[in-house]
Design a protein around this motif. Sequence first.
Motif, PDB file in Angstrom:
ATOM      1  N   LEU A 197     -16.797  -0.568   4.973  1.00 61.91           N
ATOM      2  CA  LEU A 197     -15.344  -0.775   5.059  1.00 61.91           C
ATOM      3  C   LEU A 197     -14.922  -2.235   4.883  1.00 61.91           C
ATOM      4  CD1 LEU A 197     -14.089   1.562   7.958  1.00 61.91           C
ATOM      5  CD2 LEU A 197     -13.459   1.698   5.539  1.00 61.91           C
ATOM      6  N   LEU A 231     -11.678   3.271   0.427  1.00 62.99           N
ATOM      7  CA  LEU A 231     -10.662   3.531   1.447  1.00 62.99           C
ATOM      8  C   LEU A 231     -10.050   2.228   1.949  1.00 62.99           C
ATOM      9  CD1 LEU A 231      -9.203   5.380   3.488  1.00 62.99           C
ATOM     10  CD2 LEU A 231     -11.209   5.165   4.981  1.00 62.99           C
ATOM     11  N   ALA A 232     -10.900   1.244   2.267  1.00 64.24           N
ATOM     12  CA  ALA A 232     -10.388  -0.026   2.777  1.00 64.24           C
ATOM     13  C   ALA A 232      -9.542  -0.743   1.736  1.00 64.24           C
ATOM     14  CB  ALA A 232     -11.551  -0.923   3.213  1.00 64.24           C
ATOM     15  N   LEU A 247      -6.058   1.048   1.436  1.00 64.47           N
ATOM     16  CA  LEU A 247      -5.210   0.790   2.604  1.00 64.47           C
ATOM     17  C   LEU A 247      -4.761  -0.666   2.645  1.00 64.47           C
ATOM     18  CD1 LEU A 247      -7.109   2.852   5.354  1.00 64.47           C
ATOM     19  CD2 LEU A 247      -4.946   3.430   4.251  1.00 64.47           C
ATOM     20  N   ALA A 248      -5.674  -1.591   2.304  1.00 67.28           N
ATOM     21  CA  ALA A 248      -5.326  -3.016   2.332  1.00 67.28           C
ATOM     22  C   ALA A 248      -4.268  -3.350   1.287  1.00 67.28           C
ATOM     23  CB  ALA A 248      -6.576  -3.859   2.102  1.00 67.28           C
ATOM     24  N   PRO A 253      -3.697  -4.791   6.585  1.00 65.60           N
ATOM     25  CA  PRO A 253      -5.007  -4.542   5.960  1.00 65.60           C
ATOM     26  C   PRO A 253      -6.193  -4.698   6.899  1.00 65.60           C
ATOM     27  CG  PRO A 253      -4.090  -6.650   5.238  1.00 65.60           C
ATOM     28  CD  PRO A 253      -2.996  -5.934   5.961  1.00 65.60           C
ATOM     29  N   THR A 281      -7.199   0.030   8.493  1.00 63.61           N
ATOM     30  CA  THR A 281      -8.485   0.538   7.995  1.00 63.61           C
ATOM     31  C   THR A 281      -9.367   1.012   9.140  1.00 63.61           C
ATOM     32  OG1 THR A 281      -8.432  -0.918   6.072  1.00 63.61           O
ATOM     33  CG2 THR A 281     -10.585  -0.087   6.752  1.00 63.61           C
ATOM     34  N   HIS A 323     -10.656   4.801  10.558  1.00 68.33           N
ATOM     35  CA  HIS A 323     -12.071   5.129  10.748  1.00 68.33           C
ATOM     36  C   HIS A 323     -12.352   5.625  12.159  1.00 68.33           C
ATOM     37  CE1 HIS A 323     -16.559   4.178  10.815  1.00 68.33           C
ATOM     38  NE2 HIS A 323     -16.392   5.109   9.915  1.00 68.33           N
TER      39      HIS A 323
END
Length: 398
Positions: free
Chosen positions: A27, A152-153, A156-157, A163, A167, A171
Motif C-alpha cells: 500500500l 488501490l493506494a 485513493l491518493a 491520501p 488508504t 485496509h
Amino acid sequence: MDRDLRGWWPCLLSGAVFAVCMAGTTLPTPLYGLYQDKFGFSELTVTVVYAVYAFGVIGVLLLAGNMSDAVGRRPVLLSGLGFAAASAVCFLCASGLGWLFAGRLLSGLSAGLFTGAATAYVMDLAPRGGASKATLVATAANMGGLGCGPLLAGLLAQYAGWPLTLTFIVHLALLAGSAVVLLRLPETVQDPQPVRSARTQRPSLPAQVRPVFVPAAIAAFVGFALFGVFTSVSPAFLAESLNVSNHAAIGLVVALAFFASTAGQLAVGRVGLTRSLPLGCSALLAGLALLAAALRWDLLSLMVLSALVGGCGQGLAFRGALSAVAEASPADHRASVISTLFVVAYAGISVPVIGVGVLVKPLGLEGAGLAFIACMAVLATVAGIYLLLRPAETADGG
C-alpha cells in the motif's frame, strides 16, 4: 459443476484473505513521494524503510516458519491479520520517520506469518487431487494482493483525498472482514498444539526436498530481487525522470508487474514445471534489459514493458519453484519448507534494494539502477544455465 465449485469455496476464500493481507504490504509504494515531502528524507531512506519490511518477514520465517504446522493454520493467520492492522494504525498515526519504520516492520511480521502458513492453508483446503490448482490460487493470491496494494493506494491518493489516511482506513475495514471469513473456515491441522506449547525451530529441509530446493531457490531469489527494486525505486524514477506525478498512474505501473506475475503463473500449466524455471529466468533477463533501456533513455513505454515481461518471468519462475518445493515436501513439514523458500526470496527483496539506495547518492538514480541490473542480469544468466543443466524435478517428474 456447482458441486465442484462448492468444494473449492474454502480454498478460494482463504486465498482472498491471503490477498487482503499481502495488499497491505505494498500500500505505501505510491505514497513514498508524499512521505518524502512531508518528512524530508532521502532516497536511501526510502529503500531502507522498504527493506525493513523484508527483514521483518525473514525474521518471522526463520523463527516461526514452522509454527502453523504445530499450532494450526488459523491462529497463525489471525495473528498475521492483527500485525497487519497494527501496521495500518502506525501509518495512520505517522508523525515522523519512526512511525514508518514501525509500520513497515509490523507489515513484515504480518507477511512473514502469512507466506508459509497461508500457502499451506490454501493447499490444505483444496479438494482431493487439486494440489496444482491450489498452488495457483496461493501464488495468485500472493502476487495479486501485492499488485492490488499500490493500485488501490494510488487511486485513493489521486482521486479520493486524504491520501495518507483513507488508504489505511480502507485496509483496516478489509482486514476486519478477512478476520470474520477466517473464523468461519475450518482448521486443517490434525491435533493442533496449544500456542503456548509451540517451540521455535530453525527452518529445515527434509532430504527428499533438497535436490528440488536449490534450483527453485535460485529462481525465487532473482525474481524477488527484480520486484524489490522495481517497487521501491520506480515511483521515484517515474516522478523525477519521466515527470509522472499522477499517483494512480505510478501505482498502476508497479501493479502491472505483480499482475503480469499472475499471468506468468497461469502459463506454467502450458509450459510445464520443469521448463517454467529456466524460461522464467530468461524472461527475467529480458525484463532487466528493458528496465535498463527505460532508465537509460527515460521512456515510459519501456518501463511498462519491463513490468510486464519481468513480472511474467517472475510468475513463471516463482510458481514453478513453489510447486516443485511444495510437492516434494511431506505434509507435516510443508509450511516450514515453504517458509524456507520465502526466506531466500525475501533476501532477494531486501539486500539488492539497500544496495541500490546506497548507490543513488554517488551514481544517481539511473546509475544505481543500471548497476543493480548488471548484477541481477549476471545472476539470472547463471541461474538459467544452472536450471537447464540441472532441472528441478517434481514428485510427478515435472
